[in-house]
Write a protein that holds these residues in place. Sequence first.
Motif, PDB file in Angstrom:
ATOM      1  N   LEU A  54     -99.674   0.465  33.471  1.00 25.16           N
ATOM      2  CA  LEU A  54     -98.478   1.134  32.997  1.00 25.16           C
ATOM      3  C   LEU A  54     -98.647   1.449  31.528  1.00 25.16           C
ATOM      4  O   LEU A  54     -99.251   0.697  30.766  1.00 25.16           O
ATOM      5  CB  LEU A  54     -97.201   0.361  33.316  1.00 25.16           C
ATOM      6  N   LYS A  55     -98.157   2.619  31.153  1.00 29.04           N
ATOM      7  CA  LYS A  55     -98.290   3.075  29.779  1.00 29.04           C
ATOM      8  C   LYS A  55     -96.924   2.988  29.116  1.00 29.04           C
ATOM      9  O   LYS A  55     -95.994   3.721  29.490  1.00 29.04           O
ATOM     10  CB  LYS A  55     -98.806   4.523  29.747  1.00 29.04           C
ATOM     11  N   ILE A  56     -96.806   2.074  28.154  1.00 30.19           N
ATOM     12  CA  ILE A  56     -95.522   1.919  27.458  1.00 30.19           C
ATOM     13  C   ILE A  56     -95.304   3.147  26.581  1.00 30.19           C
ATOM     14  O   ILE A  56     -96.149   3.495  25.761  1.00 30.19           O
ATOM     15  CB  ILE A  56     -95.492   0.653  26.577  1.00 30.19           C
TER      16      ILE A  56
ATOM     17  N   ILE B  22    -106.158  11.862  34.018  1.00 36.93           N
ATOM     18  CA  ILE B  22    -105.544  13.192  33.944  1.00 36.93           C
ATOM     19  C   ILE B  22    -104.067  13.096  34.330  1.00 36.93           C
ATOM     20  O   ILE B  22    -103.677  12.229  35.107  1.00 36.93           O
ATOM     21  CB  ILE B  22    -106.267  14.222  34.851  1.00 36.93           C
ATOM     22  N   ASN B  23    -103.281  13.963  33.734  1.00 37.45           N
ATOM     23  CA  ASN B  23    -101.843  13.983  34.032  1.00 37.45           C
ATOM     24  C   ASN B  23    -101.593  14.838  35.268  1.00 37.45           C
ATOM     25  O   ASN B  23    -102.112  15.936  35.387  1.00 37.45           O
ATOM     26  CB  ASN B  23    -101.078  14.569  32.849  1.00 37.45           C
ATOM     27  N   ILE B  24    -100.779  14.304  36.167  1.00 41.07           N
ATOM     28  CA  ILE B  24    -100.434  15.072  37.362  1.00 41.07           C
ATOM     29  C   ILE B  24     -98.942  15.278  37.393  1.00 41.07           C
ATOM     30  O   ILE B  24     -98.181  14.321  37.232  1.00 41.07           O
ATOM     31  CB  ILE B  24    -100.776  14.303  38.637  1.00 41.07           C
TER      32      ILE B  24
ATOM     33  N   ALA C 291    -110.379   7.509  28.335  1.00 45.41           N
ATOM     34  CA  ALA C 291    -109.737   8.526  27.496  1.00 45.41           C
ATOM     35  C   ALA C 291    -108.771   9.307  28.369  1.00 45.41           C
ATOM     36  O   ALA C 291    -108.901   9.319  29.597  1.00 45.41           O
ATOM     37  CB  ALA C 291    -110.775   9.461  26.883  1.00 45.41           C
ATOM     38  N   GLU C 292    -107.805   9.942  27.711  1.00 47.47           N
ATOM     39  CA  GLU C 292    -106.869  10.801  28.447  1.00 47.47           C
ATOM     40  C   GLU C 292    -107.248  12.260  28.211  1.00 47.47           C
ATOM     41  O   GLU C 292    -107.485  12.681  27.082  1.00 47.47           O
ATOM     42  CB  GLU C 292    -105.423  10.552  27.971  1.00 47.47           C
ATOM     43  N   SER C 293    -107.304  13.037  29.291  1.00 48.10           N
ATOM     44  CA  SER C 293    -107.531  14.484  29.210  1.00 48.10           C
ATOM     45  C   SER C 293    -106.199  15.176  28.951  1.00 48.10           C
ATOM     46  O   SER C 293    -105.252  14.984  29.706  1.00 48.10           O
ATOM     47  CB  SER C 293    -108.080  15.018  30.537  1.00 48.10           C
TER      48      SER C 293
ATOM     49  N   ALA D   3    -100.620   0.731  25.574  1.00 46.09           N
ATOM     50  CA  ALA D   3     -99.565   1.134  24.633  1.00 46.09           C
ATOM     51  C   ALA D   3     -99.874   2.526  24.103  1.00 46.09           C
ATOM     52  O   ALA D   3    -100.984   2.790  23.644  1.00 46.09           O
ATOM     53  CB  ALA D   3     -99.473   0.146  23.479  1.00 46.09           C
ATOM     54  N   GLU D   4     -98.896   3.429  24.181  1.00 47.36           N
ATOM     55  CA  GLU D   4     -99.071   4.809  23.722  1.00 47.36           C
ATOM     56  C   GLU D   4     -98.525   4.973  22.314  1.00 47.36           C
ATOM     57  O   GLU D   4     -97.584   4.289  21.927  1.00 47.36           O
ATOM     58  CB  GLU D   4     -98.248   5.767  24.593  1.00 47.36           C
ATOM     59  N   GLY D   5     -99.091   5.907  21.577  1.00 43.62           N
ATOM     60  CA  GLY D   5     -98.516   6.281  20.285  1.00 43.62           C
ATOM     61  C   GLY D   5     -98.689   5.237  19.202  1.00 43.62           C
ATOM     62  O   GLY D   5     -97.825   5.087  18.330  1.00 43.62           O
TER      63      GLY D   5
ATOM     64  N   LEU E 242     -98.720   4.516  35.528  1.00 42.68           N
ATOM     65  CA  LEU E 242     -97.344   5.000  35.416  1.00 42.68           C
ATOM     66  C   LEU E 242     -97.112   5.354  33.943  1.00 42.68           C
ATOM     67  O   LEU E 242     -97.133   4.478  33.079  1.00 42.68           O
ATOM     68  CB  LEU E 242     -96.363   3.931  35.912  1.00 42.68           C
ATOM     69  N   ASP E 243     -96.935   6.650  33.692  1.00 39.10           N
ATOM     70  CA  ASP E 243     -96.857   7.190  32.329  1.00 39.10           C
ATOM     71  C   ASP E 243     -95.438   7.052  31.774  1.00 39.10           C
ATOM     72  O   ASP E 243     -94.475   6.990  32.536  1.00 39.10           O
ATOM     73  CB  ASP E 243     -97.241   8.687  32.391  1.00 39.10           C
ATOM     74  N   ASN E 244     -95.328   7.038  30.445  1.00 37.62           N
ATOM     75  CA  ASN E 244     -94.022   7.047  29.760  1.00 37.62           C
ATOM     76  C   ASN E 244     -93.108   5.931  30.233  1.00 37.62           C
ATOM     77  O   ASN E 244     -91.904   6.120  30.370  1.00 37.62           O
ATOM     78  CB  ASN E 244     -93.306   8.391  29.953  1.00 37.62           C
TER      79      ASN E 244
ATOM     80  N   LEU F  91    -105.268   8.796  37.654  1.00 31.64           N
ATOM     81  CA  LEU F  91    -104.171   9.757  37.622  1.00 31.64           C
ATOM     82  C   LEU F  91    -102.958   9.180  36.909  1.00 31.64           C
ATOM     83  O   LEU F  91    -102.548   8.056  37.195  1.00 31.64           O
ATOM     84  CB  LEU F  91    -103.773  10.146  39.056  1.00 31.64           C
ATOM     85  N   GLU F  92    -102.410   9.929  35.963  1.00 32.46           N
ATOM     86  CA  GLU F  92    -101.196   9.510  35.278  1.00 32.46           C
ATOM     87  C   GLU F  92    -100.008  10.212  35.923  1.00 32.46           C
ATOM     88  O   GLU F  92     -99.937  11.436  35.948  1.00 32.46           O
ATOM     89  CB  GLU F  92    -101.263   9.845  33.781  1.00 32.46           C
ATOM     90  N   ILE F  93     -99.101   9.396  36.455  1.00 33.21           N
ATOM     91  CA  ILE F  93     -97.920   9.976  37.095  1.00 33.21           C
ATOM     92  C   ILE F  93     -96.666   9.456  36.386  1.00 33.21           C
ATOM     93  O   ILE F  93     -96.724   8.451  35.681  1.00 33.21           O
ATOM     94  CB  ILE F  93     -97.844   9.615  38.596  1.00 33.21           C
TER      95      ILE F  93
HETATM   96 CA    CA Z   1    -100.096  11.009  29.986  1.00 31.87          CA
END
Ligand code: CA
Length: 278
Positions: free
Chosen positions: A200-202, A116-118, A57-59, A236-238, A179-181, A149-151
Amino acid sequence: AKFSGRNKFSFFDVSMAQHALNKTEIVKHLRNSMGSDQFSIHYQPIVNLETGMIDKAESLLRWTHPELGFISPDEFIPIAEDIGLICELGDWVFRQSASQVKSWQEKYIENFQLSINISPKQFQNESCDLEEWIDFLSQKALSNKAISLEITEGVMMNEGSLTEQRLGMLKHAGIEISLDNFGTGYSSLAYLKKLNVDYLKIDRTFIQNIHINLDDQVMCEAIVVMAHKLKIKVIAEGVENEAQLNFLKSVGCDYAQGYWFSKPVPGHDFELLLSKNG
Ligand code: CA
Ligand code: C2E
Ligand code: CA
């Protein structure tokens, strides 16, 4: 034309002033709210598409001020960075997440992971003590894979720096990095190779029309193929509907996250999802 031009100008002026006022207010309240119970974390499930299980899960940080109401992290995180509060906030998110993941691992899934997002500033600022996080995990008898860690590509803005050194240290300790976004920056491919990421997060702008837009489909499939060749897993995000999900499954995407499964929710609601998991 002259008249409308003047109108436009005054409209612009007013909105600028409002924005400035808001920011000053947020700055003031943010300082005073540090350490209060106005902050909380919401958790959004990340679903393993192979097993159908929520195993990550993402915080996501939430701030609700008694007067200002709910303020989006997109709004207050950049301010926290500017006024030097990001270390304190980031540490809090880390500690809360580590404590939470411990309890969910014990109750539900042994290898459950919270990400977690950094912000890039946390890496650049020496007073953000990321090294201490590794000690915190071992004190809690947690594996270093319990928190990832999401960077964003923004972390690579100053190369050869403290950032690279610290990323290397965290990777060496076995912390996983996402790797976010992905796809929204400028040199995604170069950074992908350099950063040595695990996931990696698309970005959700690529997922939005994936069930109807052929170009997006081609790109998404190419990203999955490339990532897998580099031994990187893809999230995959969203994801908001079943058609998007089905397409993602058909191209072998590893994980999906989005409103289709659940919005980010408070811990006790997330626990309900975990208890029905599978
Ligand atoms: Ca994120
Ligand atoms: P992000 O890391 O890209 O987080 C994903 C955002 O997309 C979240 O917004 C989430 O609520 C939203 N989202 C998830 N699924 C869907 C969907 O299906 N459709 C749509 N339209 N949106 C979806 P949120 O929670 O408002 O966070 C915004 C940004 O604030 C995050 O973007 C992240 O960059 C930042 N942020 C949040 N918490 C933290 C934190 O603890 N530390 C730092 N440094 N940044 C944070
Ligand atoms: Ca994202």
